[in-house]
Enzyme design. Structure first.
Site, PDB file in Angstrom:
ATOM      1  N   MET A  80      14.066  23.806   2.331  1.00 58.17           N
ATOM      2  CA  MET A  80      12.561  23.341   1.114  1.00 58.17           C
ATOM      3  C   MET A  80      13.949  22.179  -0.319  1.00 58.17           C
ATOM      4  O   MET A  80      13.870  21.217   0.242  1.00 58.17           O
ATOM      5  CB  MET A  80      12.180  24.336   0.617  1.00 58.17           C
ATOM      6  CG  MET A  80      11.287  23.481  -0.631  1.00 58.17           C
ATOM      7  SD  MET A  80      10.521  24.999  -1.349  1.00 58.17           S
ATOM      8  CE  MET A  80       8.961  25.639  -0.455  1.00 58.17           C
ATOM      9  N   LYS A  87       0.876  -0.844  -0.160  1.00 60.26           N
ATOM     10  CA  LYS A  87      -0.143  -0.190   0.273  1.00 60.26           C
ATOM     11  C   LYS A  87       0.860   1.068   0.256  1.00 60.26           C
ATOM     12  O   LYS A  87       2.117   1.575  -0.092  1.00 60.26           O
ATOM     13  CB  LYS A  87      -0.650  -0.382   1.423  1.00 60.26           C
ATOM     14  CG  LYS A  87       0.565   0.003   1.860  1.00 60.26           C
ATOM     15  CD  LYS A  87      -0.568   0.305   3.581  1.00 60.26           C
ATOM     16  CE  LYS A  87       0.106  -0.151   5.270  1.00 60.26           C
ATOM     17  NZ  LYS A  87      -1.283  -0.414   6.197  1.00 60.26           N
ATOM     18  N   ARG A 142     -10.480   0.548  16.386  1.00 62.55           N
ATOM     19  CA  ARG A 142     -10.120   1.209  15.156  1.00 62.55           C
ATOM     20  C   ARG A 142     -11.133   0.573  14.152  1.00 62.55           C
ATOM     21  O   ARG A 142     -12.445   0.967  13.927  1.00 62.55           O
ATOM     22  CB  ARG A 142      -8.308   1.100  14.102  1.00 62.55           C
ATOM     23  CG  ARG A 142      -8.415   2.899  13.276  1.00 62.55           C
ATOM     24  CD  ARG A 142      -6.648   2.187  13.168  1.00 62.55           C
ATOM     25  NE  ARG A 142      -6.493   1.079  12.456  1.00 62.55           N
ATOM     26  CZ  ARG A 142      -5.694   0.745  11.492  1.00 62.55           C
ATOM     27  NH1 ARG A 142      -4.446   2.238  11.620  1.00 62.55           N
ATOM     28  NH2 ARG A 142      -5.209  -0.309  11.139  1.00 62.55           N
ATOM     29  N   TYR A 196      17.677  29.154   8.855  1.00 57.80           N
ATOM     30  CA  TYR A 196      17.232  29.559   9.075  1.00 57.80           C
ATOM     31  C   TYR A 196      17.139  29.215  10.352  1.00 57.80           C
ATOM     32  O   TYR A 196      17.350  29.253  11.170  1.00 57.80           O
ATOM     33  CB  TYR A 196      15.844  29.463   8.622  1.00 57.80           C
ATOM     34  CG  TYR A 196      15.575  29.246   7.478  1.00 57.80           C
ATOM     35  CD1 TYR A 196      15.355  30.573   6.580  1.00 57.80           C
ATOM     36  CD2 TYR A 196      15.514  28.526   6.028  1.00 57.80           C
ATOM     37  CE1 TYR A 196      14.931  31.257   5.403  1.00 57.80           C
ATOM     38  CE2 TYR A 196      15.351  28.618   5.016  1.00 57.80           C
ATOM     39  CZ  TYR A 196      14.345  29.741   4.606  1.00 57.80           C
ATOM     40  OH  TYR A 196      15.197  30.032   3.449  1.00 57.80           O
TER      41      TYR A 196
END
Ligand SMILES: *Cc1c(COP(=O)(O)O)cnc(C)c1O
Length: 366
Positions: A302, A34, A130, A254
């Site tokens: 990024m 999957k 679930r 950053y």
């Protein structure tokens, strides 16, 4: 070309699948592919495994149809079954197997007239809370399905909440519910995910459902001698594209999160969160440069990330950088280890590699 590539080793995939089979020689193992085979490419992985697996498992009919249109002919089980009644026509047409976890799915199935009976795995909620019928409801649903002409090869299916933990009390609680039902209903079982395949022989059923271990990740809290033989399938590799010297006290990236404590050499690597590399990677997250361990220094951007290579004497522009997986120099950086530094699990890192990172396939069957 940008040097970032997700290399996929299909021989390692087959090796890991064979390990799963050897863990549970009395069971048959569906290969869980999957989520695009956990980010590795469902069709390529299915083709590499198809000669030896009895069936594949996916999460939705879209994933199953994608495999069929790619030429995969082995049985495919839909782990969550149908999402709407009209999918039954396609299930019948393509010979899919289905899990059944809710009353509306039972009703839809019993109102449908397939050309041939559909293999069904009845899902019981033994403690995951679930999907699935409660242990109380399950026997009646089992009897309805067992006597229905629409149904064949009925199995009891369940999922474990904590088979990865060394401490087994919750696993044993789920297991005792399931053993009780199996005896009462004379039901063949399909219970084990990767951790149960690896660590809990009591859970091995007629079928097992190994997923993440096929891709070389160790799902166990404490490794065992089988998990140590797993081989990484995805190696996410890039290169150094720039180098700079920093004086003590200067910062990188950053927010200036990482600050040099000494004169330092910083490598800029072509890989970032725009490729799926996790932005939560802390300073100190390991990477391999020319096969040698060093550490991320500064926030992931990024398109780039920065690594402290002060002690890596052969670090140069063009040097190989392994974000996880195997280096061409032989060293291995397990994706599980990187995940811990990102406060996540291997599953999210592997499924999170974005299309911008091209997959390149290797192995005997390519
Ligand atoms: C994803 C999934 C698996 C495989 O789990 P792993 O932990 O990756 O081995 C097995 N069973 C079901 C129902 C699943 O959804």
């Amino acid at each position: 070309m940008r040097p970032l590539v997700a290399h996929i080793d299909l021989d390692a995939l087959r090796h890991n699948y064979q390990l799963a089979c050897r863990c549970a020689p009395q069971s048959r193992s569906v290969a869980v592919i999957k989520a695009d085979a956990y980010g590795h490419g469902a069709l390529e992985c299915a083709r590499a495994l198809e000669a030896e697996v009895p069936a594949f498992a996916v999460a939705s009919i879209e994933e199953a149809l994608n495999l069929r249109s790619g030429g995969v002919t082995k049985p495919i089980i839909l782990l969550e079954g149908i999402f709407s009644a009209d999918e039954l026509t396609l299930v019948d047409q393509h010979g899919f197997w289905i899990s059944v976890h809710s009353e509306w799915q039972v009703a839809a199935l019993l109102a449908f007239s397939p050309r041939q009976p559909i293999p069904v795995w009845l899902k019981v909620d033994s403690g995951m809370h679930r999907l699935g019928f409660s242990p109380k409801e399950a026997p009646a649903v089992w009897q309805r399905l067992a006597s229905a002409p629409q149904v064949t090869a009925l199995h009891l299916m369940s999922h474990f909440a904590s088979a990865d933990a060394r401490e087994g009390s919750y696993f044993n609680q789920q297991m005792s519910i399931l053993t009780g039902l199996a005896e009462q209903l004379k039901a063949p079982l399909c219970l084990a995910n990767s951790p149960a395949t690896l660590a809990w022989p009591a859970a091995h059923g007629d079928w097992n459902r190994p997923g993440v271990m096929l891709y070389g990740s160790d799902p166990l809290e404490v490794a065992n001698d089988v998990t140590q033989q797993l081989r990484p399938v995805m190696s996410l590799r890039s290169e150094i594209i720039a180098l700079r010297e920093l004086e003590a006290g200067e910062s990188v990236g950053y927010g200036g999160r990482w600050r040099a404590e000494r004169r330092s050499k910083i490598a800029v690597v072509a890989a970032g969160y725009g490729d799926g590399y996790d932005r939560h990677a802390v300073d100190g997250t390991p990477v391999l440069v020319n096969g040698q361990r060093c550490a991320i220094a500064g926030k992931v951007s990024m398109d780039m990330l920065t690594v402290d290579v002060t002690d890596i004497h052969d670090a140069a522009i063009g040097s190989e950088v392994v974000l996880w997986g195997a280096s061409i120099h032989g060293a291995v950086l397990p994706v599980d280890e990187v995940a811990r530094y990102c406060d996540t699990i291997s599953y999210t890192l592997l499924t999170g590699v974005l299309p911008r990172a091209p997959r390149r396939y290797h192995g005997a069957c390519v």
